[in-house]
Scaffold this motif. Structure first.
Motif, PDB file in Angstrom:
ATOM      1  N   GLU A  89      -6.736 -34.163 -29.711  1.00  0.00           N
ATOM      2  CA  GLU A  89      -8.154 -33.953 -29.994  1.00  0.00           C
ATOM      3  C   GLU A  89      -8.388 -33.378 -31.395  1.00  0.00           C
ATOM      4  N   PHE A  90      -7.313 -33.104 -32.116  1.00  0.00           N
ATOM      5  CA  PHE A  90      -7.396 -32.500 -33.442  1.00  0.00           C
ATOM      6  C   PHE A  90      -6.905 -33.484 -34.496  1.00  0.00           C
ATOM      7  N   PRO A  91      -7.474 -33.439 -35.694  1.00  0.00           N
ATOM      8  CA  PRO A  91      -7.065 -34.371 -36.756  1.00  0.00           C
ATOM      9  C   PRO A  91      -5.814 -33.884 -37.499  1.00  0.00           C
ATOM     10  N   ILE A  92      -4.677 -33.860 -36.776  1.00  0.00           N
ATOM     11  CA  ILE A  92      -3.461 -33.362 -37.409  1.00  0.00           C
ATOM     12  C   ILE A  92      -2.606 -34.505 -37.917  1.00  0.00           C
ATOM     13  N   GLN A  93      -1.747 -34.165 -38.879  1.00  0.00           N
ATOM     14  CA  GLN A  93      -0.762 -35.115 -39.354  1.00  0.00           C
ATOM     15  C   GLN A  93       0.283 -35.255 -38.249  1.00  0.00           C
ATOM     16  N   ARG A  94       0.709 -36.466 -37.995  1.00  0.00           N
ATOM     17  CA  ARG A  94       1.714 -36.655 -36.953  1.00  0.00           C
ATOM     18  C   ARG A  94       2.592 -37.841 -37.280  1.00  0.00           C
ATOM     19  N   ASP A  95       3.821 -37.765 -36.777  1.00  0.00           N
ATOM     20  CA  ASP A  95       4.726 -38.909 -36.856  1.00  0.00           C
ATOM     21  C   ASP A  95       4.474 -39.766 -35.626  1.00  0.00           C
ATOM     22  N   PRO A  96       4.514 -41.068 -35.770  1.00  0.00           N
ATOM     23  CA  PRO A  96       4.306 -41.915 -34.577  1.00  0.00           C
ATOM     24  C   PRO A  96       5.454 -41.734 -33.596  1.00  0.00           C
ATOM     25  N   PHE A  97       5.119 -41.686 -32.333  1.00  0.00           N
ATOM     26  CA  PHE A  97       6.157 -41.630 -31.282  1.00  0.00           C
ATOM     27  C   PHE A  97       5.649 -42.294 -30.036  1.00  0.00           C
TER      28      PHE A  97
END
Length: 190
Positions: free
Chosen positions: A182-190
């Motif tokens: 629900e937050f606009p965080i940077q993430r690696d795809p998994f």
């Protein structure tokens, strides 16, 4: 996308976030964790929120994750032992009993705040004095609520659990990952 900050120095929480491939940095909060007069559920969420809020004030454009874990037995909150004697006393209290582990989580950003608490029940085997002595000598009980770590040698003390194992470790990672969506965080795809 915003960076995620973990407001904790817990190596277990760090490891769990790495395990699910979330990029993050660490900023340790200095919140006083002395137990206040609150119900355990309120206390653990309050401490998680205070930790996150302290770091969030320094980084208000980022997303901050705070967490806290407590152990309760017989209506008593069992904190981190101050010394070997306190660790032994805590382990004697837990020996042969069912106790509860609660982990509170707070996630703060400019856009929103999410808090929740997860609970798990842990049944200990009946422990001998020798088992208690040996476990305390291992050094593992000293930085852990309830004087044991289920992810280490303390696993040998546990007869059974009901609930999320990772709540006991210190971060209910599946629920945290879902909340972070629900937050606009940077993430690696998994």
């Amino acid at each position: 996308m915003k960076p995620l900050i973990l407001a904790s120095q817990s190596p277990r929480r760090k490891q769990l976030l790495e395990q699910v491939q979330l990029p993050f940095s660490i900023q340790v909060s200095n919140v006083d964790e002395n137990v206040l007069e609150k119900l355990p559920e309120d206390l653990v969420v309050s401490l998680a929120y205070q930790k996150a809020a302290e770091v969030y004030r320094q980084f208000p454009t980022q997303v901050v994750l705070g967490a806290d874990t407590i152990v309760t037995a017989g209506g008593e909150i069992l904190g981190k032992p101050k010394d070997a004697q306190e660790a032994k006393n805590t382990l004697r209290k837990l020996s042969g009993t069912l106790h509860q582990v609660l982990t509170g989580v707070a996630i703060l950003s400019e856009e929103k705040e999410v808090t929740f608490v997860e609970k798990a029940d842990v049944q200990f085997f009946s422990l001998t004095e020798e088992e208690i002595e040996d476990y305390v000598k291992s050094g593992e009980p000293f930085d852990k609520a309830g004087a044991y770590g289920i992810q280490g040698i303390g696993a040998t003390l546990v007869e059974s659990i009901r609930g999320d194992y990772f709540t006991i470790v210190g971060l209910p990672i599946a629920k945290v990952v879902r909340a972070l969506r629900e937050f606009p965080i940077q993430r690696d795809p998994f």
